[in-house]
Design a protein around this motif. Structure first.
Motif, mmCIF file in Angstrom:
data_model
loop_
_atom_site.group_PDB
_atom_site.id
_atom_site.type_symbol
_atom_site.label_atom_id
_atom_site.label_comp_id
_atom_site.label_asym_id
_atom_site.label_seq_id
_atom_site.Cartn_x
_atom_site.Cartn_y
_atom_site.Cartn_z
ATOM 1 N N SER A 2 0.834 -1.194 0.000
ATOM 2 C CA SER A 2 0.000 0.000 0.000
ATOM 3 C C SER A 2 0.872 1.249 0.000
ATOM 4 C CB SER A 2 -0.909 -0.006 1.231
ATOM 5 O OG SER A 2 -0.133 -0.010 2.414
ATOM 6 N N LYS A 3 0.356 2.295 -0.598
ATOM 7 C CA LYS A 3 1.114 3.539 -0.698
ATOM 8 C C LYS A 3 0.941 4.355 0.571
ATOM 9 C CE LYS A 3 1.046 3.769 -5.738
ATOM 10 N NZ LYS A 3 2.478 3.449 -5.812
ATOM 11 N N LYS A 4 1.983 5.157 0.864
ATOM 12 C CA LYS A 4 1.981 5.928 2.092
ATOM 13 C C LYS A 4 2.622 7.291 1.840
ATOM 14 C CE LYS A 4 2.981 3.705 5.805
ATOM 15 N NZ LYS A 4 3.721 2.983 6.870
ATOM 16 N N ILE A 5 2.059 8.313 2.468
ATOM 17 C CA ILE A 5 2.604 9.662 2.397
ATOM 18 C C ILE A 5 3.195 10.011 3.755
ATOM 19 C CG2 ILE A 5 2.057 12.109 2.084
ATOM 20 C CD1 ILE A 5 -0.331 11.162 0.346
ATOM 21 N N PHE A 6 4.423 10.505 3.763
ATOM 22 C CA PHE A 6 5.055 11.024 4.976
ATOM 23 C C PHE A 6 4.955 12.543 4.909
ATOM 24 C CE2 PHE A 6 8.471 12.838 7.394
ATOM 25 C CZ PHE A 6 8.629 12.019 8.495
ATOM 26 N N ASP A 120 5.886 6.672 0.058
ATOM 27 C CA ASP A 120 5.963 6.898 -1.370
ATOM 28 C C ASP A 120 6.588 8.245 -1.687
ATOM 29 O OD1 ASP A 120 4.102 7.203 -4.268
ATOM 30 O OD2 ASP A 120 5.104 5.352 -3.748
ATOM 31 N N LEU A 121 6.278 9.242 -0.867
ATOM 32 C CA LEU A 121 6.893 10.560 -1.017
ATOM 33 C C LEU A 121 6.744 11.336 0.276
ATOM 34 C CD1 LEU A 121 4.687 12.986 -3.167
ATOM 35 C CD2 LEU A 121 3.802 10.951 -2.057
ATOM 36 N N VAL A 122 7.521 12.445 0.371
ATOM 37 C CA VAL A 122 7.506 13.338 1.529
ATOM 38 C C VAL A 122 6.817 14.636 1.121
ATOM 39 C CG1 VAL A 122 8.949 14.710 3.095
ATOM 40 C CG2 VAL A 122 9.605 12.351 2.511
ATOM 41 N N VAL A 123 5.926 15.139 1.987
ATOM 42 C CA VAL A 123 5.239 16.400 1.721
ATOM 43 C C VAL A 123 5.617 17.399 2.807
ATOM 44 C CG1 VAL A 123 3.022 17.563 1.427
ATOM 45 C CG2 VAL A 123 3.300 15.192 0.650
ATOM 46 N N ALA A 148 18.357 15.191 2.878
ATOM 47 C CA ALA A 148 18.451 13.971 3.685
ATOM 48 C C ALA A 148 17.603 12.820 3.161
ATOM 49 C CB ALA A 148 18.047 14.285 5.130
ATOM 50 N N THR A 149 16.429 13.125 2.615
ATOM 51 C CA THR A 149 15.507 12.058 2.261
ATOM 52 C C THR A 149 15.924 11.339 0.985
ATOM 53 O OG1 THR A 149 13.191 11.520 1.794
ATOM 54 C CG2 THR A 149 13.998 13.624 0.967
ATOM 55 N N THR A 150 15.516 10.100 0.874
ATOM 56 C CA THR A 150 15.725 9.334 -0.361
ATOM 57 C C THR A 150 14.456 9.330 -1.215
ATOM 58 O OG1 THR A 150 15.033 7.282 0.722
ATOM 59 C CG2 THR A 150 17.385 7.823 0.792
ATOM 60 N N LYS A 151 13.409 9.997 -0.742
ATOM 61 C CA LYS A 151 12.108 9.983 -1.409
ATOM 62 C C LYS A 151 11.920 11.251 -2.243
ATOM 63 C CE LYS A 151 11.254 6.422 1.242
ATOM 64 N NZ LYS A 151 11.180 5.040 0.722
#
Length: 283
Positions: A2-6, A120-123, A148-151
């Protein structure tokens, strides 16, 4: 999977827009949301201000400072919970049911590195609460998170509006190709109009790169336009967005041309500040 938003929220004027963008993304890709508010370590304590006081006075002031620290920490935590509750309510009102709020103490970048996991991505908002007073200032947290993020990092602008037209900045580098492939494959962009633009002078190499990008997008179901514009990237792209009514800018975080220093570096602030639309940064 499942997809997830951070997502990161604070008490700034950008928080409402961040929430609407989170809901827009989650609705399009069917994602759950991990919603974070990060309290800095200084919110939980103060410096030793007692100086060279005598022992009795020093003990008294240290006790008062400790009590003040505890009160400040409680207030900061209460404010953080209120920010998360308000954000969760806004996102839920936009139709997203699965939102998980998290209150964290520490450094924002450490939180991202530790907790982003399989997101899935950072907002994040364009500016934070401490940058609202300065229109031309871009908070350091955005650049630190982007480093820092890999997303992919979705940078929300101040005012939310429905996204229908996407501009992809393309310089032929690996991250730019990755950005094109991401748009071609990702359900977030399904049904959206796409334009690929290179900032520079027309040449056979530029034309070939744009045609390759166009073909990649076509394979993903996007009938993309391609353009070449001249000028400084931050000015040329902002002008094109304004003139053609694009609603989002997608860019690679690193490249091999003038755009290279633009996304993670001193010109990042100029680019994101100049554009009045959300920006998706690809690593």
């Amino acid at each position: 999977m499942s997809k997830k938003i951070f997502a990161l929220v604070d008490g700034s004027a950008y928080s409402e827009s961040v929430c609407h963008h989170i809901a827009w993304i989650a609705g399009r890709i069917g994602a759950s949301v991990d919603l974070y508010h990060v309290l800095g370590r200084r919110d939980g304590g103060s410096e030793d201000l007692s100086g060279n006081l005598r022992l009795g006075a020093r003990s008294k002031i240290m006790g008062e400072l400790a009590e003040l620290d505890a009160q400040r920490a409680k207030l900061a935590q209460a404010q953080g919970r209120a920010i998360l509750e308000d954000a969760q309510a806004l996102i839920a009102k936009d139709g997203v049911a699965e939102v998980h709020p998290h209150l964290r103490l520490g450094d924002m970048v450490e939180t991202v590195e530790t907790m982003e996991g399989n997101a899935d991505l950072v907002v994040i908002g364009k500016r934070g609460e401490k940058a609202d007073f300065a229109k031309k200032h871009l908070g350091s947290n955005l650049e630190r998170v982007a480093r820092a993020t890999t997303k992919p990092v979705f940078v929300a602008n101040r005012e939310f509006q429905p996204i229908e037209k996407v501009l992809i900045a393309f310089d032929g580098g690996s991250s730019a190709m990755k950005a094109v492939d991401y748009v071609a494959r990702h359900p977030l962009f399904a049904g959206l109009a796409c334009t690929v633009v290179t900032v520079g002078k027309p040449s056979d190499v530029v034309a070939k790169g744009l045609e390759d990008a166009k073909a990649t997008l076509a394979a993903g179901g996007h009938a993309a336009e391609v353009k070449v514009v001249e000028g400084q990237p931050e000015v040329a792209l902002a002008d094109l967005i304004e003139a053609d009514g694009h609603d989002m800018l997608v860019m690679g975080a690193y490249g091999h041309s003038r755009i290279r220093a633009m996304i993670i570096g001193s010109t990042t602030t100029a680019m994101i500040r100049t554009c009045k639309v959300p920006v998706l940064l690809m690593k």
